[in-house]
Write an enzyme that holds these catalytic residues in place. Sequence first.
Site, PDB file in Angstrom:
ATOM      1  N   GLU A   1       8.952  17.454 -25.648  1.00 44.79           N
ATOM      2  CA  GLU A   1       8.334  17.840 -24.361  1.00 44.79           C
ATOM      3  C   GLU A   1       8.948  19.146 -23.838  1.00 44.79           C
ATOM      4  OE1 GLU A   1       5.671  16.275 -23.392  1.00 44.79           O
ATOM      5  OE2 GLU A   1       5.842  14.112 -23.764  1.00 44.79           O
TER       6      GLU A   1
ATOM      7  N   GLU B   1      -4.843  16.863 -11.674  1.00 49.50           N
ATOM      8  CA  GLU B   1      -5.431  17.225 -12.969  1.00 49.50           C
ATOM      9  C   GLU B   1      -6.934  17.459 -12.907  1.00 49.50           C
ATOM     10  OE1 GLU B   1      -3.374  15.522 -16.358  1.00 49.50           O
ATOM     11  OE2 GLU B   1      -5.232  15.591 -17.500  1.00 49.50           O
TER      12      GLU B   1
ATOM     13  N   ARG C   1      -3.684  21.278 -14.958  1.00 46.36           N
ATOM     14  CA  ARG C   1      -2.604  20.355 -15.340  1.00 46.36           C
ATOM     15  C   ARG C   1      -2.783  19.790 -16.744  1.00 46.36           C
ATOM     16  NH1 ARG C   1       0.504  15.731 -11.718  1.00 46.36           N
ATOM     17  NH2 ARG C   1       1.718  14.900 -13.452  1.00 46.36           N
TER      18      ARG C   1
ATOM     19  N   LYS D   1       2.667  11.197 -11.851  1.00 47.97           N
ATOM     20  CA  LYS D   1       1.783  10.313 -12.624  1.00 47.97           C
ATOM     21  C   LYS D   1       2.533   9.005 -12.843  1.00 47.97           C
ATOM     22  CE  LYS D   1      -1.191  13.395 -15.289  1.00 47.97           C
ATOM     23  NZ  LYS D   1      -1.536  13.882 -16.644  1.00 47.97           N
TER      24      LYS D   1
ATOM     25  N   ASN E   1      -0.694  18.424 -21.500  1.00 48.54           N
ATOM     26  CA  ASN E   1      -0.959  17.430 -22.546  1.00 48.54           C
ATOM     27  C   ASN E   1      -1.106  18.067 -23.925  1.00 48.54           C
ATOM     28  OD1 ASN E   1      -0.969  15.014 -21.005  1.00 48.54           O
ATOM     29  ND2 ASN E   1      -2.887  15.703 -20.087  1.00 48.54           N
TER      30      ASN E   1
ATOM     31  N   HIS F   1      -0.823  15.988 -27.059  1.00 45.64           N
ATOM     32  CA  HIS F   1      -0.895  14.571 -26.683  1.00 45.64           C
ATOM     33  C   HIS F   1      -2.152  13.880 -27.198  1.00 45.64           C
ATOM     34  CE1 HIS F   1       2.432  15.766 -24.194  1.00 45.64           C
ATOM     35  NE2 HIS F   1       2.541  14.588 -23.633  1.00 45.64           N
TER      36      HIS F   1
ATOM     37  N   ARG G   1       0.816  -1.240   0.000  1.00 49.90           N
ATOM     38  CA  ARG G   1       0.000   0.000   0.000  1.00 49.90           C
ATOM     39  C   ARG G   1       0.836   1.270   0.000  1.00 49.90           C
ATOM     40  NH1 ARG G   1      -3.038  -3.036   3.876  1.00 49.90           N
ATOM     41  NH2 ARG G   1      -4.698  -4.135   2.777  1.00 49.90           N
TER      42      ARG G   1
ATOM     43  N   HIS H   1      -1.381  10.674 -29.004  1.00 49.98           N
ATOM     44  CA  HIS H   1      -1.794   9.334 -28.557  1.00 49.98           C
ATOM     45  C   HIS H   1      -2.499   8.584 -29.681  1.00 49.98           C
ATOM     46  CE1 HIS H   1      -1.682  10.331 -23.951  1.00 49.98           C
ATOM     47  NE2 HIS H   1      -0.499  10.098 -24.454  1.00 49.98           N
TER      48      HIS H   1
ATOM     49  N   LYS I   1       6.783  22.757 -15.084  1.00 50.77           N
ATOM     50  CA  LYS I   1       5.944  21.610 -14.695  1.00 50.77           C
ATOM     51  C   LYS I   1       5.654  21.651 -13.195  1.00 50.77           C
ATOM     52  CE  LYS I   1       4.758  16.874 -15.150  1.00 50.77           C
ATOM     53  NZ  LYS I   1       4.863  15.613 -15.828  1.00 50.77           N
TER      54      LYS I   1
ATOM     55  N   HIS J   1       7.040   8.130 -28.352  1.00 47.94           N
ATOM     56  CA  HIS J   1       6.041   9.000 -27.728  1.00 47.94           C
ATOM     57  C   HIS J   1       6.334  10.478 -28.057  1.00 47.94           C
ATOM     58  CE1 HIS J   1       3.271  10.537 -24.697  1.00 47.94           C
ATOM     59  NE2 HIS J   1       4.252  11.240 -24.171  1.00 47.94           N
TER      60      HIS J   1
END
Length: 369
Positions: free
Chosen positions: A189, A241, A245, A147, A249, A252, A125, A256, A231, A269
Site C-alpha cells: 500500500e 469516492e 478516491r 471507510k 484502489n 485492488h 446511531r 480482490h 491519502k 490483502h
Amino acid sequence: MTSPLLHSLTIALGERSYPILIGSGLLANPTSLQNLPQASSALIVSNSTVAPLYAEALQTGLQKHYARVLQVVLPDGEAYKDWQTLQLIFDALLESGCDRKTVLFALGGGVVGDMTGFAAASYMRGVPFVQVPTTLLAQVDSSVGGKTGINHPLGKNMVGAFYQPQRVLCDLDTLKTLPAREVSAGLAEVIKYGPIADMVFFDWIEAHISALVARDVQALAHAVRRSCEIKADVVSQDEREGGLRAILNFGHTFGHAIEAGLGYGDWLHGEAVGCGMVMAAHLSLALGLVDEAFVQRLTRLIAAAGLPVRGPQLDAVDNAGLYLDLMRVDKKAEAGTIRFVVIDGPGRARMCAADDGTVRSVIDRCCAA
Ligand code: NAD
Ligand code: GLY
C-alpha cells in the site's frame, strides 16, 4: 520515558477534520490522548494477538481521561470480519451500559479498524472513535479516510459506512512485533502511492526499500507520513469516492479477485494488492498508457518488498474467466462492467473499462502456469 512525536498532519474535511499523529512511543505519550471527546466510558476494541501486546499501555493512558475503560477482544483474522464478530462489540457496549458519548478505540490492524469504525458508526446511531493502527497497512491506508465495514460471504467489504475517526495514532513502535510477511503486505500500500500520485516518493521508496523491509524507524516514519499525506489529500477532495478516491484502489480489482478466488486469508490483502498492481500495470501497458520499462520497474520494487509478482492460477480450466467473474462483483463495477484503475503515465492514475479480450491476455501473461 516517551520519545518525541515525529510527525503530525491533518485530514481536512471541514467539521470532520482530524489529526494523524505519527511517531515512536505514542501509546505511552500522554499528550497523544489529549483533547479527545469527553465521556465517562471508553472501549478498547482489539484482537487476541494485539491485545496482549498493547492493550495495557493504551488502557493506562486512557484511564487518565475516562472514568471507565473497558476492553473487548475479538478473534484474530479476516475470517472474523463479519456480523457475528461485530455483534461482540455491541454486546460489550450494551452489557456495560455504554451511552452515546462512549469513545471507541480501535487497537489493531485493518480488520479491527474497519470493524470498530463500523460499530462506532452504528452504535446509538454514531459514537466517536479513534484509530490506533498497529500494522503498517493500517497506518498507511486503512485507518485514514473513514471507510469502515465488514465482509459478506458474497463479497469483501460489502457492508459498511463512511465514518471518520476523531484521530489516528500511528505508533511506529508497534510495528516491531509485526510478522515480516505483514510488513511486506503493508509495503504494497506504500508503493501504491507512487505510481498513482507521486513519482518522487516512488524514487524514494526504491532507494529505501531495504531500510523499510528492515523496519528502520526513520524510513518507516517518512513512508507512513508521505502515504498519509497523499491519502489525506485525495480523501479531502473526494471523501465518498464519487470519482478521484477510486485511484487509491490501484491493484485492488485484480487483488480482490485473487483474495476471493483463493479464499480469504490464503494470500494477505497486501500481497494480493502487490500482485494486483503488477497486473494493473500490465493492463496499462496493453492500453498504451505506460511503457514496458515502467512495468518492469514497478514489478522489481514489488518483488524487493517481498511480495508475489505472479498471479495465482485460480482455475485449471478457465483461469482468466474466473478472474473476470470475480472482478465483476467489485464495488467499482457498474452494470456488470469492470472498472480498473490504470496508470495514465507515471504518477497519474484514472479509471477505465477494458474489453474482456485485453483483460484475458493480461491475466494469461501475469499468472503462474
Ligand atoms: P489485519 O488486521 O488482519 O492484521 C494482520 C495481522 O497482524 C493480524 O493477525 C493481526 O492480529 C496482526 N497484528 C496487528 N498488529 C500487530 C502487531 N503490532 N504486532 C503483531 N501482530 C500484529 O490485517 P491488515 O493488513 O492490517 O488489514 C487488512 C484489512 O484492512 C482488510 O480487511 C482490508 O479490507 C482492510 N482495509 C481497509 C481499508 C480502508 O480504507 N478502510 C484500506 C485497506 C485495507
Ligand atoms: N483504501 C482505499 C480507500 O480508502 O479509498
